[in-house]
Design an enzyme around this catalytic site. Structure first.
Site, PDB file in Angstrom:
ATOM      1  N   GLU A  74       7.496  -6.076   1.850  1.00 33.30           N
ATOM      2  CA  GLU A  74       6.281  -5.912   2.673  1.00 33.30           C
ATOM      3  C   GLU A  74       5.333  -7.082   2.445  1.00 33.30           C
ATOM      4  OE1 GLU A  74       4.994  -3.898   4.851  1.00 33.30           O
ATOM      5  OE2 GLU A  74       6.024  -1.969   4.720  1.00 33.30           O
ATOM      6  N   ARG A 108     -10.468  10.110   1.240  1.00 38.16           N
ATOM      7  CA  ARG A 108     -10.294  10.794   2.532  1.00 38.16           C
ATOM      8  C   ARG A 108     -11.393  11.821   2.758  1.00 38.16           C
ATOM      9  NH1 ARG A 108      -3.719  11.107   2.474  1.00 38.16           N
ATOM     10  NH2 ARG A 108      -3.445   8.837   2.380  1.00 38.16           N
ATOM     11  N   LYS A 139      -2.031  -1.638  -3.922  1.00 38.17           N
ATOM     12  CA  LYS A 139      -2.906  -0.471  -3.887  1.00 38.17           C
ATOM     13  C   LYS A 139      -2.091   0.803  -3.940  1.00 38.17           C
ATOM     14  CE  LYS A 139      -6.004   1.926  -0.807  1.00 38.17           C
ATOM     15  NZ  LYS A 139      -6.318   2.185   0.549  1.00 38.17           N
ATOM     16  N   LYS A 162       0.852  -1.188   0.000  1.00 43.44           N
ATOM     17  CA  LYS A 162       0.000   0.000   0.000  1.00 43.44           C
ATOM     18  C   LYS A 162       0.887   1.236   0.000  1.00 43.44           C
ATOM     19  CE  LYS A 162      -3.585   2.492   2.464  1.00 43.44           C
ATOM     20  NZ  LYS A 162      -4.632   2.468   3.488  1.00 43.44           N
TER      21      LYS A 162
HETATM   22  C1  PBG Z   1      -7.631   3.529   5.335  1.00 44.24           C
HETATM   23  C2  PBG Z   1      -7.822   3.367   3.871  1.00 44.24           C
HETATM   24  C3  PBG Z   1      -7.595   4.296   2.844  1.00 44.24           C
HETATM   25  C4  PBG Z   1      -8.047   3.692   1.673  1.00 44.24           C
HETATM   26  C5  PBG Z   1      -8.484   2.413   2.001  1.00 44.24           C
HETATM   27  N1  PBG Z   1      -8.321   2.233   3.361  1.00 44.24           N
HETATM   28  C6  PBG Z   1      -7.111   5.681   2.889  1.00 44.24           C
HETATM   29  C7  PBG Z   1      -5.720   5.994   3.253  1.00 44.24           C
HETATM   30  O1  PBG Z   1      -4.893   5.123   3.512  1.00 44.24           O
HETATM   31  O2  PBG Z   1      -5.444   7.180   3.331  1.00 44.24           O
HETATM   32  C8  PBG Z   1      -8.053   4.319   0.297  1.00 44.24           C
HETATM   33  C9  PBG Z   1      -9.116   3.816  -0.634  1.00 44.24           C
HETATM   34  C10 PBG Z   1      -9.369   4.660  -1.833  1.00 44.24           C
HETATM   35  O3  PBG Z   1      -8.714   5.702  -2.088  1.00 44.24           O
HETATM   36  O4  PBG Z   1     -10.273   4.282  -2.584  1.00 44.24           O
HETATM   37  N2  PBG Z   1      -6.333   3.527   5.776  1.00 44.24           N
END
Ligand code: PBG
Length: 326
Positions: free
Chosen positions: A234, A206, A249, A196
């Site tokens: 990771e 967000r 992601k 991620k």
């Molecule tokens: C929570 C989370 C996020 C996303 C999924 N889980 C946001 C972040 O890490 O800031 C992003 C999902 C998206 O942008 O569609 N940590």
């Protein structure tokens, strides 16, 4: 034998021939739909940058989940938007919290749909970071592990089929596995957000989840977009800690990682087609610059081609509908 004996166009001459030699398949059963369940809304609360995606009340979430199930989508990924936040994010593991209440309701309404939960603290903490802070205001890795594990157990207890930690703390997969096993949830799989990245493409999410950090950013825990080898480390660590599926992601700018992950492990690989990727397509389509249907199906197919077994996408319902007609 090169040209003229070899002619690549031979196998592209008709829809039937193209169908016969098509290498990659995309079907609704490979798709997961994210849902934002909000404690604060009475029905639907639109997310400006994501047309077609709303913050939902539990009743509306049931409605969406039923539609997803009817379209053959495998499951939903639940994000909670709580009415109140605090420094520790206690709402995350509250057995009466928004995700937990939604799980009970969805389990009853759509028994066969997979219910997956995002396990993180950022939607529940006042500061918006994915873990708790130490006395110096830094995200405290080890202190966050217990809270994340508690959250995962609370989700499993409320009926989650799969838990998906997205916080990027070191050791969270192992901590969650141990806690789940100890609490009688040895059968609950972990879908780890493994590779991620600290990405600008999460912007619309967000806004939707109200989880923008109030200070600093997530670069001390999420991966640097420049690092592919580190991303694989990771992922392999998450595998060692007991992940059942691993994720890359965002998706679109990370096809190399999807491919590398596919080659580095035998686990199912998940690609998350994130909020900013959705927003770009919707904005361009609304302006008349792109054809939405062909663009979306091309994107999702390309993620499968790169090596993803499973795709999380806000386009999932539209895509499933289009796939049913092709
Ligand atoms: C929570 C989370 C996020 C996303 C999924 N889980 C946001 C972040 O890490 O800031 C992003 C999902 C998206 O942008 O569609 N940590």
């Amino acid at each position: 034998m090169p040209f003229p004996q070899t002619r690549m166009r031979r196998l592209r001459a008709s829809a039937a021939l193209r169908g016969l030699v098509r290498e990659t398949e995309l079907r609704p059963g490979q798709l997961l739909l994210p849902l934002f369940v909000s404690e604060a809304v009475a029905s639907r609360d639109p997310i400006a940058a994501m047309p077609g995606v709303d913050r939902l009340s539990i009743a509306q979430a049931i409605d969406e989940a039923r539609q997803a199930h009817a379209l053959g989508i495998a499951g939903v990924l639940l994000f909670g938007v709580p009415a109140n936040k605090d420094p520790e994010g206690t709402g995350a593991w509250d057995d009466d919290g928004v995700v937990q209440v939604a799980l009970h309701a969805l389990r009853e309404a759509v028994p066969d749909l997979l219910l997956i939960t995002d396990v993180c603290l950022c939607e529940y903490t006042e500061h918006g970071h994915c873990g708790v802070l130490d006395s110096e205001g830094q995200v405290d890795n080890d202190a966050s592990l217990e809270l994340l594990a508690r959250t995962a157990v609370s989700h499993a207890r409320a009926g989650a089929d799969i838990v998906a930690p997205s916080d990027m703390m070191d050791g969270r997969v192992g901590a969650i596995r141990t806690e789940l096993d100890g609490e009688g949830f040895a059968q609950t799989p972990i879908m780890a957000y493994s590779a991620k990245f600290a990405s600008a493409f999460y912007g619309p999410f967000r806004e939707a989840a109200g989880s923008t950090p109030s200070f600093g950013d997530r670069r001390t825990y999420q991966l640097d977009p420049a690092n592919a080898r580190q991303a694989l480390r990771e992922t392999l660590l998450d595998v060692q800690e007991g992940a059942d599926m691993v994720m890359v992601k965002p998706a679109l700018a990370y096809g190399d990682l999807i491919r590398a992950t596919r080659e580095a492990t035998e686990l199912p690989v998940v690609a998350y087609n994130v909020s900013g990727e959705y927003a770009m397509v919707k904005a361009a389509a609304a302006a008349g610059y792109l054809d939405e249907r062909t663009t979306v199906l091309e994107i999702l197919t390309s993620l499968r081609r790169a090596g993803a077994d499973i795709i999380i996408s806000y386009h999932a319902k539209d895509a499933a509908q289009w796939l049913a007609k092709t």
